[in-house]
Design a protein around this motif. Structure first.
Motif, PDB file in Angstrom:
ATOM      1  N   LYS A  72       0.845  -1.190   0.000  1.00  0.00           N
ATOM      2  CA  LYS A  72       0.000   0.000   0.000  1.00  0.00           C
ATOM      3  C   LYS A  72       0.883   1.243   0.000  1.00  0.00           C
ATOM      4  N   ARG A  73       0.606   2.151  -0.930  1.00  0.00           N
ATOM      5  CA  ARG A  73       1.371   3.388  -1.005  1.00  0.00           C
ATOM      6  C   ARG A  73       0.470   4.475  -1.561  1.00  0.00           C
ATOM      7  N   GLU A  74       0.278   5.503  -0.806  1.00  0.00           N
ATOM      8  CA  GLU A  74      -0.708   6.528  -1.139  1.00  0.00           C
ATOM      9  C   GLU A  74      -0.459   7.156  -2.500  1.00  0.00           C
ATOM     10  N   ASP A  75       0.814   7.378  -2.852  1.00  0.00           N
ATOM     11  CA  ASP A  75       1.115   8.042  -4.114  1.00  0.00           C
ATOM     12  C   ASP A  75       1.396   7.052  -5.238  1.00  0.00           C
ATOM     13  N   SER A 121       2.476   0.209  -4.470  1.00  0.00           N
ATOM     14  CA  SER A 121       3.823   0.321  -5.004  1.00  0.00           C
ATOM     15  C   SER A 121       3.993  -0.656  -6.165  1.00  0.00           C
ATOM     16  N   GLY A 155      -2.873   3.242  -5.648  1.00  0.00           N
ATOM     17  CA  GLY A 155      -2.611   3.134  -4.211  1.00  0.00           C
ATOM     18  C   GLY A 155      -1.643   2.038  -3.823  1.00  0.00           C
TER      19      GLY A 155
END
Length: 518
Positions: free
Chosen positions: A113-116, A122, A120
């Motif tokens: 999970k990665r916001e940018d 990686s 959302g």
């Protein structure tokens, strides 16, 4: 162990008999076909989503993603083998975020999970060990494989326009992946370039001219590495939502003979949390709206004439994993099977359902692998509906949907009847259109052989049920996890075809004379 019914409750039969019966004449125009589908028209997807993929306060993917799906389950194997063969497309939203651990790529990260990050998450990775496992599975189950490639590799997101990815596609990782695939003798029927990058994109987009230039690079790579034309995978694209200008531009740039099949996506039911979902599925005028998309894509195909025509390479009905209250129930079949019928009349060659397993719209339950109702509707289509599509006309009643094809196993024709009405059944008589005699009475068809009928209904009569009955026998897996027998009911040809309220029926008529089916 699941509780197994041996017959559908009698309440369903009483409910059906109390509905108002309407007489309808259906005319089959069998002199010539109006369209042709691929022999493997029915297709399903396997997606990359990890268990952490959540929408609408639920996380329905579990371990159904490509990287963590347990390929040893007998129920999964048997469900695929029953199609003999089943076309599967490996791809989805995260495919443009997947690197292949081969050649110069040494690290193999998991999706996090990665916001940018894209959607959302990686970057993720397909190891060649997992690719080996998948191909052993595909070979064992007889899969006809389409693989979705990462079309963003080497690009960067624009600093001035959010979501736009710029720069040339870098093919080296794909080259190494294909070389490994070839060295192992793995069979890939086709490669699709990117996922939902057309128009405004979904998470990411690529300019149409840039996409056209890059797909030429891909085509040349495939031709270089796969030297023998008979084993050369086809190149498909763009695998996104249709927009006339974007599609025309990329095809003008790439030119003819580059893209073998024009692929697009359909999610015409909107977001999966729409409380009006059931009304959309049962509204014939709403279902008809998507025909404009099919027509638009068909027009583009007629203009640029790709070898394989148009494919619906992803269609889940409802976005973001589907609807938890509808997508896995009998009701979803009214949308799904009608879409396949409509798409086939517009010469769409393949229709890929999102997904085989995963989310709420999987044909199989994501944890038990038990087939949902739509699985059985898809399997019947695959077994009964041939590639030659026939025109059908009928008296005006939008709640009755009818599609006709030449029977998959000759002779004869196969039809699917979809009754959206809650309180009306239909008694169908058939006519055979006189070729070349427009405006004159059609021949009333009087069969001499018994018809083969397959009637699908919800177990309890409630279309939100997740168990379907075929000819009043509940469809549940056997103790050995095999798909149950799906035998027809043989019906006296002199009687009308009876379609119960809110039911679906396939009918094969062996002695119907259609010149297009000879």
């Amino acid at each position: 162990m699941y509780f197994k019914f041996t017959f559908c409750p009698i309440i369903l039969l009483l409910w059906a008999s109390l509905s108002f019966a309407q007489n309808v004449n259906v005319v089959i125009h069998g002199a010539a076909s109006i369209a042709k589908t691929d022999d493997n028209f029915v297709c399903v997807t396997l997606d990359w989503w990890p268990a952490e993929k959540c929408d609408y306060n639920q996380c329905p993917w579990g371990k159904a993603g490509i990287l963590n799906l347990d390929l040893r389950y007998g129920a999964l194997i048997n469900a695929i083998k029953a199609f003999n063969p089943l076309r599967i497309k490996v791809g989805g939203s995260l495919q443009d975020n997947v690197v292949y651990k081969v050649g110069e790529v040494s690290s193999c990260p998991n999706f996090m999970k990665r916001e940018d990050g894209l959607f959302g998450f990686s970057q993720g990775c397909l190891s060649m060990e997992r690719w080996d496992q998948l191909n052993r599975f595909f070979n064992h189950t007889g899969v006809k494989l389409t693989f979705g490639l990462n079309a963003l590799f080497g690009r960067n997101e624009s600093q001035t326009e959010k979501g736009l990815w710029i720069g040339d596609w870098q093919p080296q990782n794909t080259r190494d992946f294909m070389q490994y695939t070839i060295s192992k003798g793995y069979k890939v029927d086709s490669y699709e370039f990117g996922n939902q990058l057309s128009r405004s994109g979904m998470g990411a987009k690529v300019d149409a001219k840039q996409y056209g230039k890059d797909v030429i690079v891909l085509k040349n790579l495939v031709k270089e590495l796969y030297a023998h034309p008979e084993t050369q995978p086809k190149v498909l694209g763009p695998g996104g939502f249709y927009e006339e200008k974007w599609f025309n531009t990329f095809l003008e740039v790439s030119g003819q003979g580059i893209v073998d099949g024009l692929t697009h996506h359909i999610y015409n039911l909107g977001p999966g949390d729409d409380p009006n979902m059931m009304n959309k599925i049962l509204d014939p005028s709403y279902l008809n709206q998507v025909s404009q998309t099919y027509k638009g894509v068909s027009d583009v195909v007629n203009k640029f004439r790709p070898q394989l025509g148009a494919w619906v390479s992803e269609s889940g009905g409802a976005l973001n994993g589907g609807s938890k209250d509808v997508s896995r129930t009998f009701a979803d079949g009214f949308w799904y099977l009608d879409q396949m019928g409509m798409a086939s009349t517009y010469d769409q060659k393949v229709f890929c359902r999102q997904a085989l397993i995963g989310g709420n719209y999987g044909l199989l339950n994501a944890t038990t692998f038990v087939p949902n109702p739509d699985y059985y509707g898809a399997l019947l289509w695959h077994r009964l509906m041939g590639s030659t599509v026939l025109a059908v006309t009928k008296e005006s009643d939008p709640d009755l949907r009818v599609y006709a094809h030449c029977a998959k196993k000759k002779p004869g024709v196969s039809l699917i009847f979809i009754n959206l009405s809650k309180d009306r059944s239909f008694n169908i008589t058939l006519s055979n259109a006189k070729p070349g005699d427009a405006g004159k009475p059609n021949y009333e068809f009087v069969g001499k052989q018994n018809r083969e009928e397959y009637h699908l209904r919800a177990l309890t009569g409630d279309i939100k049920d997740d168990i379907v009955c075929l000819n009043d026998v509940p469809m549940v897996q056997t103790d050995s996890e095999d798909i149950p027998a799906m035998d027809p009911k043989l019906v006296d040809a002199s009687t009308p075809i009876s379609i119960a309220a809110q039911s679906i029926a396939y009918v094969t008529i062996r002695d119907f004379e259609a010149p297009a089916c000879v």
